[in-house]
Design a protein around this motif. Structure first.
Motif, short mmCIF file in Angstrom:
data_model
loop_
_atom_site.label_atom_id
_atom_site.label_comp_id
_atom_site.label_asym_id
_atom_site.label_seq_id
_atom_site.Cartn_x
_atom_site.Cartn_y
_atom_site.Cartn_z
N ASP A 66 1.33 -1.05 0.01
CA ASP A 66 -0.83 0.39 0.31
C ASP A 66 0.63 1.02 0.23
OD1 ASP A 66 -1.52 1.62 0.28
OD2 ASP A 66 -2.22 1.65 2.31
N GLU A 67 1.93 1.14 1.01
CA GLU A 67 2.55 2.44 1.23
C GLU A 67 3.62 2.50 -0.26
OE1 GLU A 67 6.35 3.73 3.81
OE2 GLU A 67 5.43 2.46 4.84
N ARG A 68 4.22 1.23 -0.84
CA ARG A 68 5.21 1.82 -2.63
C ARG A 68 4.28 2.23 -3.08
NH1 ARG A 68 8.45 3.07 -4.51
NH2 ARG A 68 9.29 1.29 -5.65
N ALA A 69 3.02 1.55 -3.38
CA ALA A 69 1.75 2.31 -4.54
C ALA A 69 1.45 3.85 -4.26
CB ALA A 69 0.89 1.15 -4.01
N PHE A 81 2.44 6.39 -6.50
CA PHE A 81 1.74 7.58 -7.97
C PHE A 81 1.90 9.51 -6.62
CE2 PHE A 81 -1.32 10.40 -7.67
CZ PHE A 81 -2.33 9.94 -8.22
N PHE A 82 2.96 9.69 -5.92
CA PHE A 82 2.95 11.06 -5.84
C PHE A 82 3.90 11.38 -6.12
CE2 PHE A 82 -0.53 10.10 -2.19
CZ PHE A 82 -1.53 10.90 -3.14
N ASP A 83 5.18 10.32 -6.02
CA ASP A 83 6.38 10.77 -6.70
C ASP A 83 6.61 10.82 -7.90
OD1 ASP A 83 7.19 10.96 -4.02
OD2 ASP A 83 7.85 9.83 -3.64
N GLY A 84 5.30 10.53 -8.63
CA GLY A 84 5.29 9.99 -9.79
C GLY A 84 6.45 9.55 -10.88
N PHE A 120 6.00 1.46 -15.88
CA PHE A 120 4.68 1.57 -15.53
C PHE A 120 4.56 3.08 -15.06
CE2 PHE A 120 3.83 -2.88 -17.34
CZ PHE A 120 3.08 -1.90 -17.97
N GLN A 121 3.55 3.92 -14.99
CA GLN A 121 3.12 4.84 -14.13
C GLN A 121 1.85 4.43 -13.33
OE1 GLN A 121 2.85 8.84 -15.74
NE2 GLN A 121 3.44 9.85 -14.29
N ILE A 122 2.23 4.67 -12.02
CA ILE A 122 0.29 5.04 -12.15
C ILE A 122 -0.62 5.85 -11.91
CG2 ILE A 122 -0.90 4.65 -9.87
CD1 ILE A 122 1.01 2.59 -8.16
N THR A 123 -1.30 5.45 -13.06
CA THR A 123 -1.92 6.68 -12.83
C THR A 123 -3.48 7.22 -12.91
OG1 THR A 123 -3.92 5.66 -15.15
CG2 THR A 123 -1.36 6.33 -15.59
N SER A 124 -3.82 5.62 -11.82
CA SER A 124 -4.89 6.45 -10.81
C SER A 124 -4.73 5.47 -8.90
CB SER A 124 -6.02 6.44 -11.45
OG SER A 124 -6.96 5.15 -11.40
N ILE A 125 -5.29 5.99 -8.32
CA ILE A 125 -4.79 5.29 -7.56
C ILE A 125 -7.11 6.01 -6.62
CG2 ILE A 125 -4.84 4.01 -5.21
CD1 ILE A 125 -2.36 4.51 -5.53
N GLU A 126 -8.48 4.54 -6.28
CA GLU A 126 -9.40 4.73 -5.77
C GLU A 126 -9.48 4.38 -5.22
OE1 GLU A 126 -12.38 4.86 -8.56
OE2 GLU A 126 -11.35 5.26 -10.23
N TYR A 127 -9.87 4.61 -3.81
CA TYR A 127 -10.08 4.23 -2.32
C TYR A 127 -11.57 4.04 -2.28
CZ TYR A 127 -5.03 4.12 -1.89
OH TYR A 127 -3.50 3.87 -1.93
N SER A 128 -12.48 2.86 -1.76
CA SER A 128 -13.25 3.22 -1.47
C SER A 128 -13.69 1.77 0.01
CB SER A 128 -14.16 2.51 -2.81
OG SER A 128 -13.97 1.99 -2.97
#
Length: 138
Positions: free
Chosen positions: A76-79, A83-86, A105-113
């Motif tokens: 979780d922390e790594r993802a 994302f935030f560091d680009g 790969f670049q993480i283009t979105s993370i959505e939490y619910s």
């Protein structure tokens, strides 16, 4: 090709930057797609008026998406860090009875619910950020 378990499609993340791949979070549903743009070179001289495409041209890309639950705090922390560091670290995707793809790969979105009486879930989308290699299963 015989039917396969969906859980066998694994997305792995280079956790440390030195090729140590670890299964990314607790993905329950995963999807990967490969795309190639075409370059139309049709002209008035094209045989029979049929469209002609320029082979080997155009941009190729891959995208990965998944949803599930984070299996531990480190993935979780790594993802989130990626994302935030680009960052564009290497990911490895194991596709059963097909092969393995690997590359940045670049993480283009993370959505939490989450729901009141259920677990917290997330959705993750990635876009290729460089050359992707493919090794077929033999």
């Amino acid at each position: 090709m015989a039917a396969q378990n969906g859980k066998d499609l694994l997305v792995k993340l280079d956790m440390t930057g030195d090729g140590l791949f670890e299964t990314a979070a607790g993905l329950r549903a995963t999807r990967i797609s490969f795309n190639a743009e075409s370059v139309d070179v049709t002209s008035l001289e094209s045989a029979g008026g049929w469209r002609e495409l320029l082979g080997g041209a155009g941009v190729r890309s891959a995208s990965i998406s998944g949803s599930g639950v984070f299996k531990d705090a480190s993935t979780d922390e790594r993802a989130r860090q990626i994302f935030f560091d680009g960052e564009t670290p290497d990911f490895q995707v194991i596709i059963p009875d097909f092969g393995t793809i690997e590359g940045p790969f670049q993480i283009t979105s993370i959505e939490y619910s989450g729901s009141h009486n259920g677990e917290a879930t997330y959705e993750l989308s990635l876009a290729s950020a460089g050359e992707i290699t493919f090794v077929a299963l033999i």
